[in-house]
Design an enzyme around this catalytic site. Structure first.
Site, PDB file in Angstrom:
ATOM      1  N   ARG A 245       0.857  -1.187   0.000  1.00 54.82           N
ATOM      2  CA  ARG A 245       0.000   0.000   0.000  1.00 54.82           C
ATOM      3  C   ARG A 245       0.892   1.235   0.000  1.00 54.82           C
ATOM      4  O   ARG A 245       1.976   1.246   0.596  1.00 54.82           O
ATOM      5  CB  ARG A 245      -0.917   0.022   1.233  1.00 54.82           C
ATOM      6  CG  ARG A 245      -2.048  -0.996   1.195  1.00 54.82           C
ATOM      7  CD  ARG A 245      -3.068  -0.670   0.098  1.00 54.82           C
ATOM      8  NE  ARG A 245      -4.203  -1.574   0.106  1.00 54.82           N
ATOM      9  CZ  ARG A 245      -4.274  -2.700  -0.598  1.00 54.82           C
ATOM     10  NH1 ARG A 245      -3.233  -3.059  -1.350  1.00 54.82           N
ATOM     11  NH2 ARG A 245      -5.358  -3.447  -0.557  1.00 54.82           N
ATOM     12  N   GLU A 273      -3.564   7.464  -4.595  1.00 52.68           N
ATOM     13  CA  GLU A 273      -3.742   6.503  -5.670  1.00 52.68           C
ATOM     14  C   GLU A 273      -5.046   6.811  -6.408  1.00 52.68           C
ATOM     15  O   GLU A 273      -6.105   6.797  -5.780  1.00 52.68           O
ATOM     16  CB  GLU A 273      -3.781   5.088  -5.089  1.00 52.68           C
ATOM     17  CG  GLU A 273      -3.725   3.998  -6.114  1.00 52.68           C
ATOM     18  CD  GLU A 273      -3.628   2.620  -5.469  1.00 52.68           C
ATOM     19  OE1 GLU A 273      -2.827   1.795  -5.932  1.00 52.68           O
ATOM     20  OE2 GLU A 273      -4.376   2.376  -4.491  1.00 52.68           O
ATOM     21  N   HIS A 292      -2.311  -0.777  -9.985  1.00 46.30           N
ATOM     22  CA  HIS A 292      -2.815  -1.635  -8.909  1.00 46.30           C
ATOM     23  C   HIS A 292      -3.316  -2.966  -9.483  1.00 46.30           C
ATOM     24  O   HIS A 292      -4.458  -3.381  -9.241  1.00 46.30           O
ATOM     25  CB  HIS A 292      -3.937  -0.918  -8.150  1.00 46.30           C
ATOM     26  CG  HIS A 292      -4.125  -1.430  -6.754  1.00 46.30           C
ATOM     27  ND1 HIS A 292      -4.249  -0.601  -5.663  1.00 46.30           N
ATOM     28  CD2 HIS A 292      -4.205  -2.685  -6.251  1.00 46.30           C
ATOM     29  CE1 HIS A 292      -4.425  -1.305  -4.560  1.00 46.30           C
ATOM     30  NE2 HIS A 292      -4.388  -2.584  -4.899  1.00 46.30           N
TER      31      HIS A 292
END
Length: 334
Positions: A245, A273, A292
């Site tokens: 993360r 993000e 991602h």
């Protein structure tokens, strides 16, 4: 629980065909009574009526949190089988207190992340990204040219976090001629040795590794785990890889190091993000950004669905769940 439990899907219906292709759906229907409705909003009155007869919820991406009101509407509910990874925000405290059995597909989702990391480590060690850029720019190459500063023999890979993903990556790295070290405050030297790696302190890992790859959970204790000092201590030319993360990294410090050209990075996750459109990372030749995608994608979702199918079969047969999540694990889990 009845011999053929009543099951309801609570997830984004767009994922259902990938999670449960025909062969897996056939196994589900052979084991349980499956309501054909796929519920995305548990507050809907129609969903509330279905919940009244549901013994097992199969949840997944797009499922809203199971509130106390939702649980009150499901008096027969005994188990939640989650086709995603984390269940940390899925259940309220009352759900755990009611003794619900909870299962997760986190182990199945760990494999593609570890595979992504393995692929990137090997390609980066081979110099693929830089040499491919040079080839593109020069529109040619010298046949037989040897590039002395690339190769994977003896390259040190520092793994941060002996999570499911970190442990799976260590397994995948084992056949290669790499020197793998691990930092995890919960893993001592003996436990690391059983994994086939050497335990080191965080400072040594950052200072001595050619590639640093992050696989720790995003919890308050790991916020900015990779800070300015850690990044500054990395070797010139080292690679930083993050599939965990973005919150684990001080992105201002990382950006500064990458803009300087001293380090390279492969980032499947960032903070924020996605990155702002004006972030300098978009245009840097020493940075590879991916959207991602390290976790399960496409036909990999059938692994997640298959986990739920297997768990449901165990429930119906009266056997323990293989991937049961216990409440005590949540504070240290992703």
């Amino acid at each position: 629980m009845t011999e053929r439990p009543s099951v309801l899907f609570a997830l984004d219906p767009v994922h259902l065909p990938l999670l449960f292709p025909p062969d897996l759906m056939a196994r589900l229907t052979a084991t349980a009574d499956i309501d054909p409705t796929v519920v995305a909003d548990l507050r809907d009155p129609g969903a509330r009526r279905l919940l009244g007869e549901t013994e097992v919820l199969i949840t997944g991406w797009g499922c809203p949190p199971l509130t106390v009101e939702t649980l009150d509407a499901a008096p027969k509910l005994r188990a939640v089988l989650h086709t995603g990874g984390s269940v940390k925000y899925l259940l309220p405290d009352e759900g755990w207190e009611r003794g619900l059995l909870v299962s997760s597909a986190a182990t199945a989702n760990a494999l593609p992340v570890a595979e992504y990391a393995l692929g990137m480590i090997l390609l980066a060690g081979k110099g693929v990204f830089q040499l491919a850029g040079r080839y593109r720019d020069e529109r040619g190459f010298t046949l037989g040219e040897v590039h002395p500063h690339v190769g994977n023999v003896g390259r040190r890979v520092g793994v941060i976090g002996a999570s499911r993903i970190g442990r799976r990556l260590i397994e995948l790295l084992r056949p290669h001629d790499l020197d793998v070290v691990l930092h995890d405050p919960y893993v001592d030297e003996a436990a690391a040795a059983r994994l086939g790696v050497r335990a080191v302190g965080a400072a040594e890992l950052f200072r001595e590794s050619d590639i640093v790859t992050v696989h720790a959970p995003a919890v308050p204790e790991t916020d900015h785990l990779v800070d300015r000092a850690a990044l500054a201590s990395m070797r010139d030319g080292a690679l930083f890889l993050n599939t965990a993360r973005g919150s684990l990294v001080d992105h201002r410090a990382l950006t500064a190091e990458l803009v300087s050209g001293r380090l390279s990075a492969i980032l499947d996750v960032t903070d924020p993000e996605p990155l702002p459109a004006d972030s300098p990372l978009w245009g840097l030749p020493n940075v590879l950004l991916t959207p991602h995608i390290a976790g399960s994608q496409g036909n990999e979702l059938r692994r997640l669905g298959g986990t739920a199918v297997d768990e449901l079969a165990r429930l119906a047969a009266g056997h323990p769940l293989h991937h049961r999540v216990h409440r005590a694990e949540l504070p240290h889990a992703a």
